[in-house]
Design an enzyme around this catalytic site. Structure first.
Site, PDB file in Angstrom:
ATOM      1  N   CYS A   1       2.751   5.248  14.039  1.00  0.00           N
ATOM      2  CA  CYS A   1       1.895   4.370  13.259  1.00  0.00           C
ATOM      3  C   CYS A   1       2.643   3.175  12.684  1.00  0.00           C
ATOM      4  O   CYS A   1       2.123   2.063  12.647  1.00  0.00           O
ATOM      5  CB  CYS A   1       1.211   5.149  12.152  1.00  0.00           C
ATOM      6  SG  CYS A   1       2.352   6.022  11.080  1.00  0.00           S
TER       7      CYS A   1
ATOM      8  N   HIS B   1       0.803   8.018   7.087  1.00  0.00           N
ATOM      9  CA  HIS B   1       0.252   7.035   8.005  1.00  0.00           C
ATOM     10  C   HIS B   1       0.551   5.641   7.456  1.00  0.00           C
ATOM     11  O   HIS B   1       0.811   5.475   6.271  1.00  0.00           O
ATOM     12  CB  HIS B   1      -1.263   7.274   8.125  1.00  0.00           C
ATOM     13  CG  HIS B   1      -1.882   6.535   9.278  1.00  0.00           C
ATOM     14  ND1 HIS B   1      -1.405   6.625  10.562  1.00  0.00           N
ATOM     15  CD2 HIS B   1      -2.960   5.704   9.334  1.00  0.00           C
ATOM     16  CE1 HIS B   1      -2.150   5.885  11.354  1.00  0.00           C
ATOM     17  NE2 HIS B   1      -3.107   5.296  10.638  1.00  0.00           N
TER      18      HIS B   1
ATOM     19  N   ASP C   1      -6.713  -0.688  11.253  1.00  0.00           N
ATOM     20  CA  ASP C   1      -5.740   0.345  11.640  1.00  0.00           C
ATOM     21  C   ASP C   1      -5.452   0.199  13.121  1.00  0.00           C
ATOM     22  O   ASP C   1      -6.222   0.673  13.955  1.00  0.00           O
ATOM     23  CB  ASP C   1      -6.297   1.737  11.331  1.00  0.00           C
ATOM     24  CG  ASP C   1      -5.227   2.802  11.548  1.00  0.00           C
ATOM     25  OD1 ASP C   1      -4.124   2.453  12.031  1.00  0.00           O
ATOM     26  OD2 ASP C   1      -5.495   3.967  11.237  1.00  0.00           O
TER      27      ASP C   1
END
Lengths: 734, 310
Positions: A486, A530, A546
């Site tokens: 991520c 994350h 995202d």
């Protein structure tokens, strides 16, 4: 045999020194200035006490009971010491553990020698063949060596680690000079102390259960030392009885003992060394490490329905500053900044977070927080901040709007920060950004294009990406490796946006979580850490983007376990691929959560809340102390009543009750019945003392004697006579 | 009381003995209670305080056939039990019963005899029969032994062992008379003549009936509890050497029954137990304290004070 100075040969001198040395060593670094003074006073008092007791013991020495070697109590003492030392053994340096085990083994050998039957020859030959305890001088040398060793190991003798190390090795050596019941008693109390030291390291339920067993065994050992021929079953039963009897008092103390805001002593785990979790910076690979940790970050309860997994973005620190490799919070802007403005569009939902200590200031909140829990504030980038480092487990109630508009009018200073780029790095990315900008697209379209690129081109989501060793990390990732976790995607996306002229920043936190069906709450583990991006679009404010979701939609829809390849490292507990394990894991986590919620997190607020629910207003510690005393008295009384119950047979007999009532009445006038005084004799004496009541007393006594000592008549007659007796006692006016 | 006709007679006995043994009414009453409870009596005191006189007076007043044996260190069992002598005329052995074949025996100064002779008497006391030369002979009914003994610190005594002391239901002490009683004693007639002149106040049948009544006196559960608590306390207590035996418990209850009967009651009250306990338990308890042995009656007083009446 001993060459010690005579003063040191006296056991009380040794023990007094010992107490005065060890206690402050363990405790001093944990305390502030005022408690340190108290400790010094206590230390002096302890020294004085030890002196007095020692003097007494000198006189009583001839009465001290030698402990027969090899008796059952010895083995029980060894067992209880082993039980309390075992958890420490894993934490001590290896050489110390080995020494402790060695000394215990020595002791066992000594005991086995003593137990060996005397087949032939005298005790002299027994000693020649067997293992003896070390001579006093050797023991002193070993004590000194061990102390020096501990000092060399830790660089100090103060503090939790060296204190426990010293305590453990000293206890093991004390075993070697264990000769009398006195020594054994010292060891028993040290064992109790070791129980406490275990809680300095771990306060989980398994530790508590283990220590409960230890306390039980130690108590049984102590009982055994005071019996001529202790039986294991008998002493353990008695110890269990004692512990059970202590439960009411324990509950009273737990509920009413005044709680200090904050821990009683600061555990010396400063800085959170060894604690995994989000940090105040982000570099390639930092989240990949977190994904290997099954540690619980926090647990969440939703009073209402749980949001969809894709909405579960738990907001942590926000990063503005990028140096080409590492994202940091950066310095606050010099100019005036707008206060955080949040406009909730959807109905806010409520939740309660129980956050594990992470030794940072931020609190995790569901995006986007619409209300502040008490004693928190919000930073300019909507991060909840506590008043200090989170050093203990905290519980707070939050509210979040899943649909929102924030800071639609952002300050110039912040927008400038959100466009900052390290100079002269990542030329290929900059070129790509220039292309995007040249296309003259709206920011929304630009975001779409970039995400599309992530989807279209062969990007992979993995916890185990290749190392980015180039100076141009973003270039290397976007155009060469294309494998990342991520943080890679968030970092590259934010950089690209900034380069294209769209203000952007990196947000870290957690995404998702696993529902524990046993306790019906959400567990968020470190593996669910994350990172994502936020871009600022005029008219819409900060919008969450995202990029990881573009590469791996499963990550946000089904959690990390579903999105990571099977051969990538991920903790079993997080992966949940073994149903048995995950079911057991859920149950265990539910128990641990209950333990945390009800026992460990029972703090000032919860105490007051509980007391309020009980209808007690305990606003300050004085009221609490009074309640504590009252509760302790009540618990003790209850136990006493229970114990005395057997001494009061026939309590429920109304005849006896009436008679006792008469005795009470007369006792108030000064005529007290002796316990061994029969009814007729008492009635005669009372009648002589109170001639005015003579007739009444005589009748009552006759009635009582008739009911109690004469052959019983019919039931009806008896109950009538009983009623008559009661009436007469009631009517008697003293 | 379904048959009260004998009660006045027992009070006449007590009154009459009281005219001989002056100022010792409680002891006389205890002695009578002991006999009613079918127990044997031990009187322990210094020589010359009226032990023998008391026994004599009781025997006369109850109309019992009375024998006195003076125990000495050379007394043999046969001197008590009897002996078979060859009758030259009849050419057979004829049994000459000893003093034991009387309804009331006064065993005077029992602790001056040797243990062998003591035990001959004590067997008879327990079994109510004697075995002489292979023949077992029943002793008369009723059968009482009143033994006297000198305090053990006197010269020439063989202490009765605990097991034999246990055969006596009660042990009482007479003690010196008080001033008034002593003046009356000095001024009055010779005790010996007085005893000779005492009439019998009741007959043997009456006495046996009264003994049967004693057994029927009611002891309520509460009272049994009390007696049991007393016994249990002697066993738990730290200052008593060994606790009271179940036999002692039965003796205590029967003594209390007799005491209640003399009072004209058909049930036992705690006070009855308390009245007889010092005499019943005094010679069975052995306390040790730092200062030496504690006298039995003092232990009994303590026991009564420590155990609550339920």
């Amino acid at each position: 045999m001993s060459r010690l100075p005579p003063a040191l040969q006296r056991p009380w001198v040794r023990e007094a020194l010992w107490c005065a040395l060890i206690a402050p060593m363990v405790a001093a670094p944990l305390l502030g200035a005022a408690p340190r003074l108290l400790l010094a006073l206590g230390s002096a008092l302890a020294f004085w006490r030890a002196y007095v007791i020692g003097r007494r013991a000198m006189h009583a020495r001839q009465h001290d009971v030698a402990l027969p070697l090899g008796s059952q109590s010895n083995w029980m003492l060894l067992a209880s010491l082993a039980l309390v030392l075992a958890p420490h053994a894993l934490r001590l340096p290896a050489w110390l553990t080995v020494l402790v085990v060695l000394f215990i083994g020595w002791r066992i050998a000594v005991m086995r020698t003593a137990m060996r039957p005397l087949t032939r020859g005298t005790s002299r030959s027994l000693f020649r063949g067997g293992v003896r305890p070390p001579p006093r001088a050797l023991l002193v040398a070993m004590v000194s060596a061990a102390s020096v060793g501990v000092f060399l190991q830790y660089g100090t003798l103060f503090g939790r680690e060296p204190g426990v190390a010293l305590l453990s090795i000293m206890i093991a050596m004390k075993l070697l000079e264990l000769q009398s019941r006195r020594d054994a008693t010292v060891l028993v109390f040290l064992a109790y102390f070791l129980v406490i030291t275990n809680f300095l390291y771990s306060q989980t339920l398994p530790t508590a259960l283990l220590m409960l067993a230890a306390v039980w065994l130690i108590t049984a050992t102590m009982i055994g030392f005071h019996q001529r021929d202790p039986r294991f079953r008998q002493t353990t039963f008695l110890a269990a009885q004692l512990l059970v009897q202590a439960v009411p008092l324990m509950i009273v103390l737990f509920v009413f003992f005044p709680r200090l805001p904050g821990p009683l002593w600061g555990l010396p785990r400063d800085g959170g060394q060894g604690v995994t979790g989000l940090s105040d910076s982000m570099s390639p690979g930092s989240f990949g490490q977190l994904s290997a940790s099954a540690d619980v970050a926090f647990r969440v309860e939703f009073p209402g329905a749980m949001p969809r997994p894709v909405d579960l973005y738990w907001r942590g620190p926000v990063f503005w500053q990028f140096d080409g490799r590492i994202w940091t919070i950066g310095s606050a802007p010099s100019g005036p900044t707008a206060p955080p403005v949040i406009r909730a569009i959807s109905e806010p939902i409520a939740y309660t977070v129980t956050l594990e200590p992470h030794f940072e200031r931020w609190l995790l909140a569901l995006d986007m927080p619409s209300a502040l829990p008490p004693e928190t504030r919000m930073s300019g980038e909507f991060v909840l901040l506590a008043n200090g480092q989170v050093r203990t487990r905290v519980r707070y109630e939050g509210r979040a709007a899943l649909d929102y508009r924030v800071n639609e009018n952002e300050s110039e200073a912040n927008l400038r920060r959100a466009l900052q780029l390290p100079a002269g790095l990542n030329p290929r990315t900059l070129a790509l950004a220039a292309e995007l900008r040249a296309a003259g697209l709206a920011p929304e379209r630009m975001v779409e294009q970039v995400l599309d690129r992530f989807r279209r081109e062969p990007f992979f989501y993995t916890t185990n990406p290749p190392l980015l060793d180039s100076k141009h990390t973003i270039d290397q990732f976007l155009f060469e490796s294309r494998r990342g976790f991520c943080e890679h995607y968030a970092s590259a996306f934010t950089f690209l946006m900034r380069a294209a002229g769209v203000p952007a920043r990196v947000v870290t936190g957690y995404q998702g979580g696993v529902v524990n069906p046993v306790g019906n709450y959400l567990v968020v583990r470190q593996a669910e850490a994350h990172a994502w991006s936020e871009v600022w679009i005029a008219g819409r404010g900060w919008v969450r983007v995202d990029p990881t979701a573009a590469v791996s939609p499963l990550r946000v829809e089904s959690g990390i376990a579903a999105s990571i390849a099977q051969d990538d490292p991920l903790p079993l507990l997080v992966r949940g691929s073994v149903p048995m394990l995950s079911r057991a894991g859920f149950a265990m986590d539910a128990v641990a959560n209950a333990w945390n919620q009800w026992i460990l997190s029972y703090n000032t607020q919860r105490q007051q809340q509980l007391l309020r629910n009980l209808g007690l207003d305990a606003s300050d510690w004085k009221t609490l102390s009074v309640m504590l005393l009252a509760g302790a008295c009540a618990a003790t009384l209850l136990a006493a009543l229970f114990a005395l119950r057997s001494l009061l047979p026939g309590r429920r007999d109304p005849v006896v009750r009436a008679w006792e009532r008469l005795c009470r009445k007369l006792a108030q006038t000064g005529v007290v019945r002796a316990p061994g005084e029969g009814p007729s004799a008492f009635a005669r004496r009372a009648a002589a003392a109170r001639p005015d009541l003579a007739a009444g007393i005589g009748e009552i006594a006759a009635c009582y004697v008739r009911l109690r000592y004469q052959p019983p008549g019919s039931d009806a007659a008896a109950s009538a006579a009983t009623a008559d007796l009661q009436r007469r006692v009631r009517m008697l006016k003293t | 009381m379904n048959d009260p006709t004998f009660l006045p007679s027992i009070h006449r006995v007590i009154d009459q003995v009281g005219t001989v043994i002056l100022g010792k009414r409680p002891q006389v009453r205890l002695a009578i209670a002991c006999l009613l409870a079918r127990g044997h009596l031990l009187i322990e005191d210094l020589p010359g305080v009226g032990k023998t006189t008391l026994a004599h007076a009781i025997a006369k007043s109850l109309g019992l056939d009375f024998q006195r044996v003076q125990f000495t260190s050379d007394l043999l069992p046969n001197d008590i039990l009897g002996v078979s002598v060859f009758d030259m005329a009849a050419k057979t052995f004829a049994f000459h019963p000893g003093p034991i074949f009387a309804q009331l025996i006064l065993a005077d100064e029992i602790n001056r005899a040797t243990p062998k002779t003591q035990s001959a008497l004590l067997e008879a006391m327990e079994e109510h029969q004697v075995t002489i030369e292979g023949t077992t002979r029943r002793l008369p009914e009723p059968f009482f032994v009143i033994a006297t003994q000198n305090p053990s610190h006197q010269l020439g005594t063989f202490d009765l062992p605990e097991s034999q002391l246990d055969r006596f239901l009660m042990r009482i002490r007479l003690g010196y008379p008080d001033a008034e009683a002593e003046r009356a004693l000095l001024a009055g007639a010779a005790r010996r003549t007085m005893i000779d002149d005492l009439p019998a106040c009741m007959d043997v049948a009456g006495l046996v009936r009264l003994q049967a009544h004693v057994r029927e006196v009611f002891a309520s559960p509460a009272l049994i509890d009390y007696v049991q608590a007393l016994l249990a306390h002697t066993r738990r207590s730290t200052h008593l050497g060994s606790g009271l035996s179940p036999r002692a418990g039965l003796a205590l209850l029967n003594g209390a029954r007799a005491w209640a009967l003399i009072d004209g009651r058909n049930h036992v009250e705690p006070e009855d137990v308390q009245a007889v306990l010092p005499s019943v338990a005094g010679h069975r308890l052995h306390g040790q304290a730092a200062g030496g042995a504690i006298p039995g009656h003092e232990l009994a007083e303590r026991l009564l004070a420590e155990v609550a009446v339920p």
